[in-house]
Design an enzyme around this catalytic site. Sequence first.
Site, PDB file in Angstrom:
ATOM      1  CG  HIS A  12      -1.830  -1.124   1.338  1.00 31.51           C
ATOM      2  ND1 HIS A  12      -2.803  -1.395   0.403  1.00 31.51           N
ATOM      3  CD2 HIS A  12      -1.931  -2.100   2.264  1.00 31.51           C
ATOM      4  CE1 HIS A  12      -3.469  -2.486   0.755  1.00 31.51           C
ATOM      5  NE2 HIS A  12      -2.958  -2.941   1.881  1.00 31.51           N
ATOM      6  CG  HIS A  58       0.718  10.776   6.741  1.00 35.16           C
ATOM      7  ND1 HIS A  58      -0.352  10.111   6.200  1.00 35.16           N
ATOM      8  CD2 HIS A  58       0.454  12.109   6.603  1.00 35.16           C
ATOM      9  CE1 HIS A  58      -1.233  11.004   5.746  1.00 35.16           C
ATOM     10  NE2 HIS A  58      -0.767  12.214   5.970  1.00 35.16           N
ATOM     11  CG  HIS A  72      -0.313   8.785   1.889  1.00 31.22           C
ATOM     12  ND1 HIS A  72      -1.082   7.652   1.864  1.00 31.22           N
ATOM     13  CD2 HIS A  72       0.005   8.998   3.189  1.00 31.22           C
ATOM     14  CE1 HIS A  72      -1.250   7.199   3.098  1.00 31.22           C
ATOM     15  NE2 HIS A  72      -0.590   7.995   3.922  1.00 31.22           N
ATOM     16  CB  THR A 114      -5.474   8.232   5.694  1.00 33.68           C
ATOM     17  OG1 THR A 114      -4.192   7.656   5.429  1.00 33.68           O
ATOM     18  CG2 THR A 114      -5.309   9.531   6.452  1.00 33.68           C
ATOM     19  CB  THR A 115      -4.820   2.812   5.541  1.00 36.55           C
ATOM     20  OG1 THR A 115      -4.162   2.746   6.802  1.00 36.55           O
ATOM     21  CG2 THR A 115      -3.975   3.586   4.552  1.00 36.55           C
TER      22      THR A 115
HETATM   23 ZN   LIG Z   1      -0.510   8.022   5.939  1.00 33.61          ZN
END
Ligand SMILES: [Zn+2]
Length: 286
Positions: free
Chosen positions: A127, A171, A154, A239-240
């Site tokens: 991811h 992040h 990201h 956020t996941t």
């Molecule tokens: Zn993140």
Amino acid sequence: MIQIILIAIATLLIVVSTTLGFVNTIKGNALEKKLIAISTGINELKEKSAASEELAKNLGGEQKKQVDPHWAYDGDLGPAHWGVDYPVCGTGQSQSPIDIRGPFEKTLHMISTAYTTGPLQIINNGHTLQVKVAPGSKMMVNAEPYELVQFHFHRPSEEKIDGTPQAMVIHFVHKNEEGKLVVLGVLLKEGMENQIIKSIWANAPQIAGPMVADTKTTINPNDLLPTEKSFFEFSGSLTTPPCTEGVTFFILKKPMHISKEQVAAFPFSMNARPSQPLNGRKVLTN
Ligand SMILES: [Zn+2]
């Protein structure tokens, strides 16, 4: 398979040694001893082979867990469907990321970082690229220390400012002793090449797999941060999936730079969740 072959060889050797012991009574003893030694060696090999097979199985399992097949950034497993397997992603009222817009309120929080240099360990988890840092790097929110656990990337940036995303965002994920999470976000704007990212990318696996621990590279995450620490602050979520809430975000206003080529070399062409509704949350600034 290896085990079966080894057992076959061992059996054969025992049969041969027994036969030889029978036929050759004078030299037999010495030869038999040798054969027994070989047979013992094979047994040890067999044990080692079983142990490495077990390890491989575990690694495979871990890899499977890291590359979770139940969510993605597009298609039937995309963000609009995360709520099916991870309810909070669908029903949560304080979800991240957000489109950061005024009016802002004044925060009473002050932040600072004290990150240390350590060996670079990096994983492609299917991811994102995630960097594991050595223990001892801290972020302070007023007097409360939060330990840096990992940082990841990201593309494009998940946080937007007045509707505009940047090329990427980093992040930095921190945790305090009670397990409360704080994320420090550093936007990456397209421009000059970033030397720190260059050394991270050089060690980054292009496809999902286990952690690369022996990169022989050291890194100080502080080198990825701007000196100026003005920020936007809001309460949000991972956020996941599983989109757990209760995560405080500090997004630095000043971006760092990354070259167009470096953005293109990131193994994920799109790994950003769309902006989530504020639902009455206030965005603060210092
Ligand atoms: Zn993140």
